[in-house]
Design a protein around this motif. Sequence first.
Motif, PDB file in Angstrom:
ATOM      1  N   ARG A 123       0.863  -1.189   0.000  1.00 56.78           N
ATOM      2  CA  ARG A 123       0.000   0.000   0.000  1.00 56.78           C
ATOM      3  C   ARG A 123       0.896   1.235   0.000  1.00 56.78           C
ATOM      4  O   ARG A 123       1.979   1.215   0.580  1.00 56.78           O
ATOM      5  N   ALA A 124       0.431   2.312  -0.631  1.00 55.39           N
ATOM      6  CA  ALA A 124       1.291   3.486  -0.802  1.00 55.39           C
ATOM      7  C   ALA A 124       0.603   4.768  -0.344  1.00 55.39           C
ATOM      8  O   ALA A 124      -0.621   4.902  -0.423  1.00 55.39           O
ATOM      9  N   ILE A 132      -2.437   6.801  -1.737  1.00 56.28           N
ATOM     10  CA  ILE A 132      -2.468   6.835  -3.196  1.00 56.28           C
ATOM     11  C   ILE A 132      -3.776   6.204  -3.677  1.00 56.28           C
ATOM     12  O   ILE A 132      -4.429   6.721  -4.569  1.00 56.28           O
ATOM     13  N   ASP A 133      -4.162   5.106  -3.016  1.00 56.09           N
ATOM     14  CA  ASP A 133      -5.441   4.442  -3.308  1.00 56.09           C
ATOM     15  C   ASP A 133      -6.457   4.976  -2.306  1.00 56.09           C
ATOM     16  O   ASP A 133      -6.293   4.823  -1.093  1.00 56.09           O
ATOM     17  N   SER A 134      -7.514   5.577  -2.801  1.00 54.66           N
ATOM     18  CA  SER A 134      -8.490   6.220  -1.908  1.00 54.66           C
ATOM     19  C   SER A 134      -9.198   5.227  -0.987  1.00 54.66           C
ATOM     20  O   SER A 134      -9.840   5.634  -0.017  1.00 54.66           O
ATOM     21  N   ALA A 135      -9.074   3.928  -1.223  1.00 46.11           N
ATOM     22  CA  ALA A 135      -9.682   2.934  -0.343  1.00 46.11           C
ATOM     23  C   ALA A 135      -8.880   2.760   0.949  1.00 46.11           C
ATOM     24  O   ALA A 135      -9.410   2.260   1.944  1.00 46.11           O
ATOM     25  N   ASP A 136      -7.620   3.163   0.943  1.00 49.75           N
ATOM     26  CA  ASP A 136      -6.768   3.038   2.127  1.00 49.75           C
ATOM     27  C   ASP A 136      -6.932   4.261   3.025  1.00 49.75           C
ATOM     28  O   ASP A 136      -7.136   5.368   2.545  1.00 49.75           O
ATOM     29  N   PRO A 137      -6.804   4.070   4.343  1.00 48.44           N
ATOM     30  CA  PRO A 137      -6.859   5.227   5.258  1.00 48.44           C
ATOM     31  C   PRO A 137      -5.544   6.002   5.227  1.00 48.44           C
ATOM     32  O   PRO A 137      -4.501   5.451   4.852  1.00 48.44           O
TER      33      PRO A 137
END
Length: 161
Positions: A123-124, A132-137
């Motif tokens: 995850r970045a 970077i990925d809007s699904a990650d907090p």
Amino acid sequence: MPDEPVPVRQAVVGCLVLALVGLGLAALVRPLIFSVAPPRDDTVVVVAQATELADGPIRRDVLLGDSYGWDGEVDAGDGNAQLAVIVAEAQGAGAVVVAAASPVEEGCAVEIADDRLRDCAGRAWTFAGIPIDSADPPLQRFPAVVENGAVVVDMTRTLDG
């Protein structure tokens, strides 16, 4: 000229008076020093010099006086906690300080990659802790200011709350 006895009693009394005066001055000055000095608790933690950030983000381990339950925080004994943080230059001026631990997976460290931060699962985030990925907090981000060339962080709270 007859030999006069050495005034031992007067010398001892004089030394005692000087010692008592010295202790009295110390008792007055010491509280004044602590009342004027800035606080040195977890609200004022120096993590880096601003000049160190010119070459890119850096990772630092910080020893905290209390545990706050931050991502990646480990017990350091005696009520203290240790936390790894990543310090980066903010766009414009100042600095950004984020926890170097994934908010998704416990025990998953966040490392500095070429142009972003990555955790153990790939995850970045940006250097500012934005996913970077809007699904990650987002990463936990701490309030930081640059004072006299030092990056000073309030480790008792995050910018999100």
